[in-house]
Structures are given as structure tokens and as C-alpha cells.
Motif scaffolding. Sequence first.
Motif, PDB file in Angstrom:
ATOM      1  N   SER A 220       0.820  -1.221   0.000  1.00  0.00           N
ATOM      2  CA  SER A 220       0.000   0.000   0.000  1.00  0.00           C
ATOM      3  C   SER A 220       0.849   1.264   0.000  1.00  0.00           C
ATOM      4  N   PRO A 221       1.829   1.392   0.914  1.00  0.00           N
ATOM      5  CA  PRO A 221       2.717   2.568   0.840  1.00  0.00           C
ATOM      6  C   PRO A 221       3.448   2.645  -0.502  1.00  0.00           C
ATOM      7  N   GLY A 222       3.798   1.468  -1.052  1.00  0.00           N
ATOM      8  CA  GLY A 222       4.486   1.438  -2.335  1.00  0.00           C
ATOM      9  C   GLY A 222       3.625   1.987  -3.459  1.00  0.00           C
ATOM     10  N   LEU A 223       2.322   1.672  -3.437  1.00  0.00           N
ATOM     11  CA  LEU A 223       1.400   2.178  -4.448  1.00  0.00           C
ATOM     12  C   LEU A 223       1.293   3.701  -4.396  1.00  0.00           C
ATOM     13  N   HIS A 241      -2.660  13.462  -5.652  1.00  0.00           N
ATOM     14  CA  HIS A 241      -1.844  12.267  -5.448  1.00  0.00           C
ATOM     15  C   HIS A 241      -2.641  11.162  -4.753  1.00  0.00           C
ATOM     16  N   PHE A 242      -3.710  11.543  -4.074  1.00  0.00           N
ATOM     17  CA  PHE A 242      -4.515  10.563  -3.340  1.00  0.00           C
ATOM     18  C   PHE A 242      -5.820  10.232  -4.063  1.00  0.00           C
ATOM     19  N   GLN A 243      -5.932  10.675  -5.322  1.00  0.00           N
ATOM     20  CA  GLN A 243      -7.106  10.328  -6.124  1.00  0.00           C
ATOM     21  C   GLN A 243      -6.868   8.979  -6.810  1.00  0.00           C
ATOM     22  N   LEU A 244      -6.906   7.930  -5.990  1.00  0.00           N
ATOM     23  CA  LEU A 244      -6.659   6.583  -6.477  1.00  0.00           C
ATOM     24  C   LEU A 244      -7.968   5.907  -6.859  1.00  0.00           C
ATOM     25  N   PRO A 245      -7.936   4.883  -7.705  1.00  0.00           N
ATOM     26  CA  PRO A 245      -9.147   4.143  -8.054  1.00  0.00           C
ATOM     27  C   PRO A 245      -9.799   3.541  -6.802  1.00  0.00           C
ATOM     28  N   TRP A 246     -11.105   3.305  -6.860  1.00  0.00           N
ATOM     29  CA  TRP A 246     -11.860   2.843  -5.700  1.00  0.00           C
ATOM     30  C   TRP A 246     -11.302   1.553  -5.112  1.00  0.00           C
ATOM     31  N   TYR A 247     -10.850   0.636  -5.968  1.00  0.00           N
ATOM     32  CA  TYR A 247     -10.402  -0.663  -5.470  1.00  0.00           C
ATOM     33  C   TYR A 247      -9.091  -0.548  -4.701  1.00  0.00           C
ATOM     34  N   MET A 252      -6.442  -0.767   0.588  1.00  0.00           N
ATOM     35  CA  MET A 252      -5.730  -0.221   1.745  1.00  0.00           C
ATOM     36  C   MET A 252      -6.584  -0.277   3.010  1.00  0.00           C
ATOM     37  N   ALA A 253      -7.900  -0.033   2.866  1.00  0.00           N
ATOM     38  CA  ALA A 253      -8.793  -0.108   4.026  1.00  0.00           C
ATOM     39  C   ALA A 253      -8.819  -1.520   4.608  1.00  0.00           C
TER      40      ALA A 253
END
Length: 326
Positions: A220-223, A241-247, A252-253
Motif C-alpha cells: 500500500s505505501p508502495g502504491l 496524489h490521493f485520487q486513487l481508483p476505488w479498489y 488499503m482499508a
Amino acid sequence: MISKNQLPGIFFTLIIGVLVFVSTYFFSFLNSILVGLLLGIFIGNIYKINPILFPGIGLMGAKTLEFSILFLAFGINYTNMGKLGWKSFVLIALVVFSMIILTVYLAKKIKCPGTVGWMVGFGTAICGSSAIAALAPSISNKNKEDIGVSMAVVNLYGTVGMILFPFILAAFSFTSIQSSLILGGTLHSVGNVVGAGFTMSSEIGEQALAIKLARISLLSPGLIFFNYITQRNTIKNWKQHFQLPWYLWGFMAITILVSVVDFPKNILDGTSEIGKILLTLAMIAIGLRVSFTALLQSGKRGLIFGLLLFILQTVIILLGIFILEI
């Protein structure tokens, strides 16, 4: 929602999936993800796929891959980081993040085609197929063939390393923790690490597995780090930078939840198995759309790039062991 025109392709992929799972049931040493990818490539190139199957195959290659990431997240627990001594953890963290930096730099320098270089490097840095699966949907939406090539490359070198490393390490006077760091810090999948580690001894096998699990915990930190260094010049607002895809947010959750809640082992094993099944089906669908021509064109540079990164990663581990006096 699944439409009627997607059903033929979905059923076709599932039928091939049954063949893969039956073969890996009787031959447990086989990796279903790799077998699925290779069988998909073989069928897709030997037989002319009816166009009516393409919508369903496309759906399986995209959505199944995304959902597999959520289930695979149940196998990542951040408490594994705390089980290592500080020197070992610092070394593993340095290796992972330095390999991500090297991947982005060298992929541009060597001109590794498409997104193959990025995925091969990210898979090499962390955990092979699962890392590629986590990264792929956000960077390879247009060319699914790159995913197949990347998976093939990391699985090849992971298998070669699993076979050769026990003999190489046995020929030198490495301690058990040093051998464990080399195996757990370089080999691509958990299966590779377990196979090589327990070939040497139970102690090395257990230590190498713990190191590998700590390395996986950095996915997760790597992503987030990979997203930052690849987009830092195009993103104007730090929030982007934190606008990642939902999955990926779901991934990470779940990893955080698993780290703070003590889930029963059978639930964790079950969700991990579902993740592998979904990833296998996704690889079959992706393999069906990979042409031998594209595989040869992208695969040649991918193989060279993967070998270069594998060697660099091993060198960094060895230097770290020497500098930190582990």
C-alpha cells in the motif's frame, strides 16, 4: 450489471478456469495464475476467438482483476513489519522503495515499451503477481497485453531464483538470517520464497517467509509512493496524489482492518483463496487477448529489464547486509 452479450465470453473464460483449477489440484506444484495466463495465451493464438466472446472476455479481464485485489488484501497484515529486527526491516524498506525509484528511472532510460517496465519493476520490488494486479488497472487500461507480459516475466525470474538461489547461497558462508534476507527480499512470490527457503532449512524457510510478509506489507505505501513519483510533474494539487481508483482505497482499508482486527484464520485463508481464483480468471481473460507477436515484441525488452532489476535488487540486499552488519 452484466449484459447478455457478455455472457458467452464469461462462460468461455470460466470453462478454461475449470481446466486450470483441475490441473493445479492434481499437480499442486503448479501456479494457477501462471497456468491460467499461459493457457489463455495458447488458446487465444492457436484458435481464432469468435468476436461474440470478446465483450465477456474483456469484462473478466478488467473487473475480475479489480475485485481480486480486494480479496488479496486480506493476506496483508502490517503487524508483520514489527516481527523483524529494526535492521532487517530498514533494509527491506530501503530495497522496496529504491527499486520503485530505479524502475521509473530505468524504464524511461532503457525505453521499456508501454507500461511493461513499470509493472515488471513494481512486481519485482514487492510481491510479483499480486503487486502487478494492484498496480495494473490504474496504468494499463488501454493495453491489457502489457499485464500478461509483465506477469510472465516476474513469474519466470521468480521460478529461476527459487531453483538457483538455494545452491548459490549454500556455496557461500552466509548465516541463516543473511540467507533469509536474500530469499525473502528478492524472490517474487510467497511460493518462490517458501520453496527456496525450506529447501535450505526450516529455520531459513520460516525467517524468509516472515521477511517476505513484511515486504508484502509495504504494498500500500508502495502504491502511493509509485503514484507520487510517476505523476509529480503533471499534478498541480497535492490532493490529486490521493485520487486513487476505488479498489485501491478498498485494498488499503482492508489491509488496515486486517492489521487491527483478529480475523479467524479460516476466513483469511478463504478470502485469500478467492482472490487467487479471481486473479487466475483475470489472467485467463487477459491471456486470450495477448498475441504471440506482441508477446515477443514487448516480452524481449521486458525479459531484459526484469533480469536487470532482479540483479540490482540482489546487489542492494547484499550491500545492505554488509553495511548494516546483519
